[in-house]
Design an enzyme around this catalytic site. Structure first.
Site, PDB file in Angstrom:
ATOM      1  N   ASP A 111       7.057 -55.051  23.236  1.00 27.90           N
ATOM      2  CA  ASP A 111       6.168 -53.998  23.828  1.00 27.90           C
ATOM      3  C   ASP A 111       4.732 -54.579  23.633  1.00 27.90           C
ATOM      4  OD1 ASP A 111       8.343 -53.094  25.216  1.00 27.90           O
ATOM      5  OD2 ASP A 111       8.925 -51.465  23.830  1.00 27.90           O
ATOM      6  N   LYS A 156      14.639 -52.807  29.024  1.00 28.88           N
ATOM      7  CA  LYS A 156      15.640 -52.004  29.145  1.00 28.88           C
ATOM      8  C   LYS A 156      17.036 -52.407  28.316  1.00 28.88           C
ATOM      9  CE  LYS A 156      16.320 -48.344  32.138  1.00 28.88           C
ATOM     10  NZ  LYS A 156      15.312 -46.598  31.300  1.00 28.88           N
ATOM     11  N   LEU A 190      16.623 -34.241  31.437  1.00 28.17           N
ATOM     12  CA  LEU A 190      16.640 -33.197  31.305  1.00 28.17           C
ATOM     13  C   LEU A 190      15.499 -32.937  30.041  1.00 28.17           C
ATOM     14  CD1 LEU A 190      18.955 -30.856  32.691  1.00 28.17           C
ATOM     15  CD2 LEU A 190      17.855 -32.266  34.667  1.00 28.17           C
ATOM     16  N   GLY A 240      15.204 -42.760  27.278  1.00 24.20           N
ATOM     17  CA  GLY A 240      16.023 -42.396  28.094  1.00 24.20           C
ATOM     18  C   GLY A 240      17.380 -44.049  28.417  1.00 24.20           C
ATOM     19  N   ASP A 241      16.907 -45.098  27.234  1.00 29.21           N
ATOM     20  CA  ASP A 241      17.471 -46.352  26.698  1.00 29.21           C
ATOM     21  C   ASP A 241      18.729 -46.054  25.862  1.00 29.21           C
ATOM     22  OD1 ASP A 241      16.247 -47.292  29.237  1.00 29.21           O
ATOM     23  OD2 ASP A 241      14.343 -48.514  27.778  1.00 29.21           O
ATOM     24  N   ALA A 268      15.530 -40.118  19.340  1.00 27.41           N
ATOM     25  CA  ALA A 268      15.004 -41.355  19.811  1.00 27.41           C
ATOM     26  C   ALA A 268      13.041 -41.673  19.544  1.00 27.41           C
ATOM     27  CB  ALA A 268      15.486 -41.808  20.960  1.00 27.41           C
TER      28      ALA A 268
END
Length: 324
Positions: free
Chosen positions: A19, A46, A239, A269-270, A300
């Site tokens: 990244d 991911k 959400l 989300g990961d 996170a």
């Protein structure tokens, strides 16, 4: 649910990236040049992010993936091993570079991401099937896939995975789901955010006003979660600050999220998926696992980078905890 005497493993099948993070005053509009306030480099992808998150939550974890035969790939593998992730099933590709993600982050923590798949795009269904066979999975184990690897890898999981282990598919980036209607194929628990869930089900994307309305009657987001659940073996729709919706077994469960100071939403989300898989492997029920995953995802976002704030179980006892 009582945890099994021998907790299961988490097997993540997915991408490994380097990244490159740019902190921007605003996310650029089409045709606009923006001067970044700073930059950083870290590890991502991911599959790798989810594996590291699951290991941080205490689950024995291994990764099935592909990296390049380059310095970035070697560094990514060393980082995974240092995090406690087994990399025996990570293949080194002599002809493709390790995946790269360029991440733009604004002061509110929102991001835009461009990914160059590199070696990730060369992971094969045969390699996935071989890894699943060699792992000798049991009913206590949880397999976790995502959309940053070729579709053949997801199809291979559906056909090669035995009946016992749980399967979670993080349907991101959103695309066409594989056809697993054949009775001989496994169907996964689907995890997606509200926008991805709407795309996958052909429903209108929610507005900001819709994501906070999570009652089970007349709510567009709840209806989308139910529709997504019908495409797999249940669904979890994330959400953001409003938590998550769990749709499984004909029931809907809302999971609220703690309030946190958002620094960067990259990788949240990961972390959610990794924590969800870890708790299921440890014997939690789906609503219990989703509650932990929501808390983990909230934790996170309190630091820069996809792995800037990886929670461990002790971090989630106090919902006001922050990374030091």
């Amino acid at each position: 649910m009582t945890a099994p005497s021998t907790p299961g493993r988490v097997v993540a099948i997915g991408s490994v990236n380097i990244d490159r993070i740019l902190r921007c005053p605003v996310l650029p509009a089409p045709g606009e040049t923006v001067l970044a306030a700073g930059s950083a480099q870290g590890f991502g992808g991911k599959g790798a992010n989810q594996a590291v998150a699951a290991a941080a939550m205490g689950a024995p974890t291994c990764l099935v993936a592909r990296v390049g035969a380059d310095a970035e790939g070697r560094a990514a593998l060393a980082d995974l091993r240092a995090a406690g992730v087994a990399t025996d099933a990570v293949h080194t590709d002599p002809d493709a570079p390790t995946g790269l993600a360029v991440v733009l982050v604004d002061p509110a923590g929102e991001n835009s991401i461009v990914v160059v798949p590199g070696a990730n795009a060369r992971l094969t269904g045969a390699e996935v099937a071989q890894a699943l066979a060699e792992l000798a999975l049991t009913a206590a184990d949880t397999v976790l896939t995502s959309g940053e690897v070729p579709e053949e890898c997801i199809r291979a999981t559906a056909s090669a995975l035995p009946a016992g282990p749980r399967w979670i598919h993080n349907a991101a980036p959103a695309g066409v789901l594989p056809d697993w209607s054949d009775p001989g194929l496994r169907r996964p628990l689907l995890v997606a955010n509200a926008v991805e869930a709407a795309q996958l089900t052909g429903r209108p994307a929610p507005g900001a006003e819709a994501t906070d309305r999570t009652d089970s009657t007349g709510d567009a987001t709840a209806t989308t979660a139910t529709a997504l659940a019908a495409l797999g073996d249940g669904a979890v729709v994330t959400l953001g600050a409003a938590g998550a919706l769990v749709a499984a077994g004909g029931a809907l469960h809302r999971v609220p999220a703690p309030e946190v100071a958002v620094v960067d939403t990259t990788g949240a989300g990961d972390v959610f998926c990794g924590a969800l898989a870890a708790r299921l492997a440890q014997g939690a029920s789906l609503p219990e696992a989703a509650a932990t995953a929501v808390a983990a995802g909230a934790f996170a976002v309190t630091a820069l980078g996809a792995r800037g704030a990886l929670p461990r179980p002790a971090d989630l006892i106090d919902p006001t905890a922050r990374p030091s």
